[in-house]
Scaffold this motif. Structure first.
Motif, mmCIF file in Angstrom:
data_model
loop_
_atom_site.group_PDB
_atom_site.id
_atom_site.type_symbol
_atom_site.label_atom_id
_atom_site.label_comp_id
_atom_site.label_asym_id
_atom_site.label_seq_id
_atom_site.Cartn_x
_atom_site.Cartn_y
_atom_site.Cartn_z
ATOM 1 N N GLY A 1 -1.027 11.320 1.069
ATOM 2 C CA GLY A 1 0.001 11.540 0.125
ATOM 3 C C GLY A 1 1.083 10.710 0.013
ATOM 4 O O GLY A 1 2.148 11.056 -0.777
ATOM 5 N N ALA A 2 1.501 9.816 0.985
ATOM 6 C CA ALA A 2 2.565 9.069 1.024
ATOM 7 C C ALA A 2 2.208 7.633 1.544
ATOM 8 O O ALA A 2 1.260 7.338 2.106
ATOM 9 N N CYS A 3 3.142 6.754 1.147
ATOM 10 C CA CYS A 3 2.998 5.366 1.709
ATOM 11 C C CYS A 3 4.297 4.879 1.605
ATOM 12 O O CYS A 3 5.264 4.943 0.963
ATOM 13 N N GLU A 4 4.576 3.828 2.542
ATOM 14 C CA GLU A 4 5.834 3.100 2.720
ATOM 15 C C GLU A 4 5.418 1.586 2.936
ATOM 16 O O GLU A 4 4.634 1.299 3.804
ATOM 17 N N ALA A 33 3.222 3.444 -5.029
ATOM 18 C CA ALA A 33 2.848 4.721 -5.770
ATOM 19 C C ALA A 33 1.052 4.767 -5.599
ATOM 20 O O ALA A 33 0.625 5.895 -5.359
ATOM 21 N N CYS A 34 0.540 3.740 -6.251
ATOM 22 C CA CYS A 34 -0.788 3.659 -6.123
ATOM 23 C C CYS A 34 -1.234 3.904 -4.698
ATOM 24 O O CYS A 34 -2.373 4.676 -4.413
ATOM 25 N N PHE A 35 -0.699 3.189 -3.856
ATOM 26 C CA PHE A 35 -1.464 3.117 -2.245
ATOM 27 C C PHE A 35 -1.294 4.754 -1.878
ATOM 28 O O PHE A 35 -1.978 5.282 -1.129
ATOM 29 N N ALA A 36 -0.062 5.347 -2.086
ATOM 30 C CA ALA A 36 0.138 6.706 -1.880
ATOM 31 C C ALA A 36 -1.117 7.689 -2.331
ATOM 32 O O ALA A 36 -1.495 8.551 -1.573
ATOM 33 N N ILE A 37 -1.422 7.396 -3.462
ATOM 34 C CA ILE A 37 -2.467 8.248 -4.051
ATOM 35 C C ILE A 37 -3.786 7.878 -3.398
ATOM 36 O O ILE A 37 -4.679 8.943 -3.118
ATOM 37 N N ASP A 63 15.675 -7.748 1.980
ATOM 38 C CA ASP A 63 14.253 -7.142 1.883
ATOM 39 C C ASP A 63 14.462 -5.706 1.094
ATOM 40 O O ASP A 63 15.459 -5.204 1.538
ATOM 41 N N VAL A 64 13.399 -5.327 0.782
ATOM 42 C CA VAL A 64 13.137 -3.831 0.162
ATOM 43 C C VAL A 64 12.115 -2.850 0.880
ATOM 44 O O VAL A 64 11.069 -3.672 1.154
ATOM 45 N N THR A 65 12.390 -1.939 1.277
ATOM 46 C CA THR A 65 11.519 -0.898 1.472
ATOM 47 C C THR A 65 11.391 0.208 0.535
ATOM 48 O O THR A 65 12.367 0.832 -0.207
ATOM 49 N N ALA A 66 10.075 0.432 0.049
ATOM 50 C CA ALA A 66 9.692 1.538 -0.871
ATOM 51 C C ALA A 66 8.949 2.434 -0.128
ATOM 52 O O ALA A 66 8.101 2.219 0.626
ATOM 53 N N ARG A 67 9.357 4.029 -0.470
ATOM 54 C CA ARG A 67 8.660 5.096 0.170
ATOM 55 C C ARG A 67 8.187 5.948 -0.958
ATOM 56 O O ARG A 67 8.893 6.440 -1.767
ATOM 57 N N ALA A 68 6.871 5.859 -1.133
ATOM 58 C CA ALA A 68 6.136 6.873 -2.331
ATOM 59 C C ALA A 68 5.559 8.012 -1.762
ATOM 60 O O ALA A 68 5.237 8.062 -0.588
ATOM 61 N N ARG A 69 5.741 9.291 -2.395
ATOM 62 C CA ARG A 69 5.327 10.532 -2.085
ATOM 63 C C ARG A 69 4.467 11.184 -3.479
ATOM 64 O O ARG A 69 5.179 11.110 -4.477
ATOM 65 N N VAL A 70 3.301 11.436 -3.248
ATOM 66 C CA VAL A 70 2.624 12.181 -4.275
ATOM 67 C C VAL A 70 3.318 13.483 -4.523
ATOM 68 O O VAL A 70 3.493 14.461 -3.448
ATOM 69 N N ILE A 71 3.453 13.565 -5.786
ATOM 70 C CA ILE A 71 4.103 14.939 -6.152
ATOM 71 C C ILE A 71 2.989 16.178 -6.335
ATOM 72 O O ILE A 71 3.100 17.074 -5.892
ATOM 73 N N LYS A 72 1.959 15.581 -7.107
ATOM 74 C CA LYS A 72 0.933 16.276 -7.307
ATOM 75 C C LYS A 72 -0.261 15.571 -7.562
ATOM 76 O O LYS A 72 -0.277 14.849 -8.530
ATOM 77 N N LEU A 73 -1.593 15.935 -7.030
ATOM 78 C CA LEU A 73 -2.645 15.341 -7.279
ATOM 79 C C LEU A 73 -3.425 16.438 -8.091
ATOM 80 O O LEU A 73 -4.082 17.217 -7.576
ATOM 81 N N GLY A 74 -3.460 16.008 -9.646
ATOM 82 C CA GLY A 74 -4.103 16.876 -10.559
ATOM 83 C C GLY A 74 -5.453 16.294 -10.326
ATOM 84 O O GLY A 74 -5.886 15.342 -9.998
ATOM 85 N N ARG A 75 -6.139 17.122 -11.549
ATOM 86 C CA ARG A 75 -7.460 16.502 -11.547
ATOM 87 C C ARG A 75 -7.560 15.244 -12.488
ATOM 88 O O ARG A 75 -8.372 14.430 -12.173
ATOM 89 N N THR A 76 -6.534 15.000 -13.291
ATOM 90 C CA THR A 76 -6.367 13.949 -14.154
ATOM 91 C C THR A 76 -5.268 12.950 -13.700
ATOM 92 O O THR A 76 -5.293 11.681 -13.923
#
Length: 104
Positions: A1-4, A33-37, A63-76
């Motif tokens: 549920g996360a990616c950096e 965000a896609c990678f985190a999912i 350089d930039v660092t992005a940290r993504a976190r899934v808020i909710k993995l819903g059905r859709t």
């Protein structure tokens, strides 16, 4: 549920004011965000961005660092929060991206 991810700044892709181009920062947020999912669903899941927004907080001169976190993995739908930081740890942008899971 996360990616950096870390993406190097290349000056040839700078925006008008000699800083990391905002459109590229948005692309980085979207991809992270896609990678985190995919860490939740597996790499074979088909998905697509339905909407996204970004708020730029400061110019990114490194350089930039992005940290993504899934808020909710819903059905859709799956909203994801993404924070972007420069190499000094200063937050340069915050984004929210929503994906639609097509075969989940």
């Amino acid at each position: 549920g996360a990616c950096e991810v870390r993406v190097p700044r290349k000056r040839k892709y700078d925006g008008v004011f000699e800083s990391f181009h905002g459109g590229l920062l948005m692309t980085i947020a979207d991809s992270t965000a896609c990678f985190a999912i995919l860490t939740c669903t597996g790499p074979d899941t088909r998905l697509t961005t339905t909407d996204m927004n970004i708020r730029f907080l400061a110019a990114c001169l490194t350089d930039v660092t992005a940290r993504a976190r899934v808020i909710k993995l819903g059905r859709t739908l799956c909203p994801v929060a993404v924070d972007l930081f420069d190499a000094n740890g200063q937050q340069v942008a915050v984004a929210q991206v929503t994906y639609m899971l097509l075969n989940h």
